[in-house]
Design a protein around this motif. Structure first.
Motif, PDB file in Angstrom:
ATOM      1  N   SER A 280     -33.472   8.427 -29.404  1.00  0.00           N
ATOM      2  CA  SER A 280     -33.519   8.538 -27.952  1.00  0.00           C
ATOM      3  C   SER A 280     -33.160   9.936 -27.472  1.00  0.00           C
ATOM      4  N   SER A 281     -32.193  10.547 -28.149  1.00  0.00           N
ATOM      5  CA  SER A 281     -31.785  11.895 -27.728  1.00  0.00           C
ATOM      6  C   SER A 281     -32.915  12.901 -27.924  1.00  0.00           C
ATOM      7  N   SER A 284     -35.560  12.385 -25.301  1.00  0.00           N
ATOM      8  CA  SER A 284     -35.135  12.973 -24.028  1.00  0.00           C
ATOM      9  C   SER A 284     -35.355  14.486 -24.020  1.00  0.00           C
ATOM     10  N   SER A 288     -37.790  16.652 -21.490  1.00  0.00           N
ATOM     11  CA  SER A 288     -37.296  17.833 -20.765  1.00  0.00           C
ATOM     12  C   SER A 288     -38.225  19.023 -20.968  1.00  0.00           C
ATOM     13  N   ARG A 323     -40.620   4.595 -22.281  1.00  0.00           N
ATOM     14  CA  ARG A 323     -39.691   5.402 -21.475  1.00  0.00           C
ATOM     15  C   ARG A 323     -40.277   5.738 -20.103  1.00  0.00           C
ATOM     16  N   ASP A 330     -31.877   5.745 -21.318  1.00  0.00           N
ATOM     17  CA  ASP A 330     -31.281   6.527 -22.394  1.00  0.00           C
ATOM     18  C   ASP A 330     -29.802   6.702 -22.096  1.00  0.00           C
ATOM     19  N   GLN A 333     -28.042   8.289 -18.700  1.00  0.00           N
ATOM     20  CA  GLN A 333     -28.907   9.211 -17.996  1.00  0.00           C
ATOM     21  C   GLN A 333     -29.790   8.474 -16.994  1.00  0.00           C
ATOM     22  N   ASP A 335     -32.925   7.124 -15.251  1.00  0.00           N
ATOM     23  CA  ASP A 335     -34.203   6.676 -15.785  1.00  0.00           C
ATOM     24  C   ASP A 335     -35.315   7.520 -15.184  1.00  0.00           C
TER      25      ASP A 335
END
Length: 380
Positions: A280-281, A284, A288, A323, A330, A333, A335
């Motif tokens: 998941s990290s 993310s 970004s 996602r 996550d 954080q 959504d």
């Protein structure tokens, strides 16, 4: 000292003990999907309506030709095999049930030869012991798994065989896509739709397997396995067996497996990583980079963080879908899906669909991922 009779009886019992031990060892080596395949209709999970109808048919022992269809891993083959065992019992099962995988034997020759030869054979009268414990109706059963893989000519030939020998042979066709079964064949069968398993029923089955195998795993890890298996219980059981073997750190005094995670359970991220899902990290970070709209950074991220680490493109597309469109969170954080308009979600869905379609057709993964990432970046 033991008498001669005692010694003789001991030697007579040795083969029985060795056979029993051999059977136990064989069960231990079996894949869990076979070891825990339902033995009767009461063990079938989630398909309550279908099971109720089949139980009524079982009481009358008058089965129609049947067509089971639905997503993979929902219990279609397990249901008909369990019903056949209840119908004929262990002694008659092998002689009265013919199970074929139509994806391997899909041509017209298999219908004209093997299926027709089996269907035309008359059945013998069952013994009194078999009749006392099972219905044992006077007809055989042919199970054609993955019947949607059969050619049109083979299905047409099968239609005639079903008509001719319906008095002594019943057919059960199993498929994922009912639209690939020709209408004249489908109209001769009672249709049973198998839906994807609900989470509670699938969770209860995984919990039962964990108890039987003496595996200690927390509920969150089981639910994560169910989530990534997407309603396919067969896949979930395979995932669970892989986790139990590969992510163990210690055993208890009896030699039973204890899952890793502070001696109690496997971490969800470890489960995802094991089955090829991006953490998941890292996902993310990727989102970004997409929001920054830097083409060089997107290309570098795809090369260094995704391609070189061997993440599957289709799996990544599924993660992006969950996602961006379904709103998987996550941690703490915000959504990202909450910040997207309906128009943005529609465009992203079309982009993901197009990329997945091209991957299915064999297009290059790197090019499709790069194109998909750029198109999604434009919408964020």
């Amino acid at each position: 000292m033991p008498s001669g009779l005692e010694l003789l009886m001991a030697h007579k019992d040795e083969p029985k003990a060795s056979v029993l031990q051999s059977k136990v060892e064989k069960m231990e080596r079996m894949p869990w999907i076979e070891k825990y395949r339902p033995k009767n209709l009461d063990d079938i999970a989630s398909q309550s309506t279908t099971v109720q109808i089949l139980k009524k048919n079982l009481e009358t022992s008058n089965l129609p030709h049947m067509l089971f269809y639905g997503p993979p891993g929902t219990g279609k083959t397990s249901t008909i095999l369990a019903m056949a065992r209840q119908l004929y019992g262990p002694s008659l099962f092998k002689s009265r049930v013919l199970e074929l995988n139509a994806s391997d034997e899909r041509g017209i020759s298999i219908v004209r030869e093997r299926i027709k030869d089996f269907a035309r054979l008359a059945v013998s009268n069952p013994s009194e012991s078999d009749l006392a414990s099972h219905p044992c109706p006077p007809y055989k059963l042919v199970i054609l798994d993955e019947a949607d893989s059969m050619t049109g000519d083979a299905q047409s030939a099968l239609r005639r065989t079903m008509e001719t020998y319906s008095g002594i042979t019943r057919f059960c066709l199993i498929c994922n896509y009912v639209t690939r079964i020709i209408d004249p064949l489908a109209s001769r069968c009672s249709k049973f739709r198998f839906k994807s398993l609900d989470e509670d029923s699938a969770f209860a089955r995984l919990k039962y397997i964990c108890d039987e195998e003496s595996i200690k795993v927390d509920d969150d890890t089981l639910r994560e396995i169910l989530r990534i298996s997407q309603g396919d219980l067969r896949r979930a059981i395979n995932y669970l067996q892989s986790v139990s073997k590969l992510l163990t750190e210690e055993k208890d005094d009896n030699g039973d497996v204890i899952m890793a995670d502070d001696g109690q359970a496997t971490k969800q991220e470890e489960v995802r990583e094991l089955f090829g899902f991006m953490p998941s990290s890292l996902l993310s970070q990727f989102l970004s980079v997409l929001e920054a709209k830097d083409l060089n950074a997107i290309f570098e991220f795809l090369q260094e963080k995704i391609a070189k680490k061997g993440y599957n493109a289709s799996t990544l597309l599924n993660s992006l879908h969950d996602r961006l469109l379904l709103g998987d969170r996550d941690g703490d954080q915000v959504d990202i899906s909450l910040r997207l308009s309906n128009r943005q979600k529609n465009q992203i869905a079309m982009t993901l669909f197009d990329a997945d379609n091209k991957l299915t057709q064999g297009c290059d993964e790197c090019i499709q991922l790069l194109n998909c990432a750029i198109e999604i970046s434009k919408e964020l």
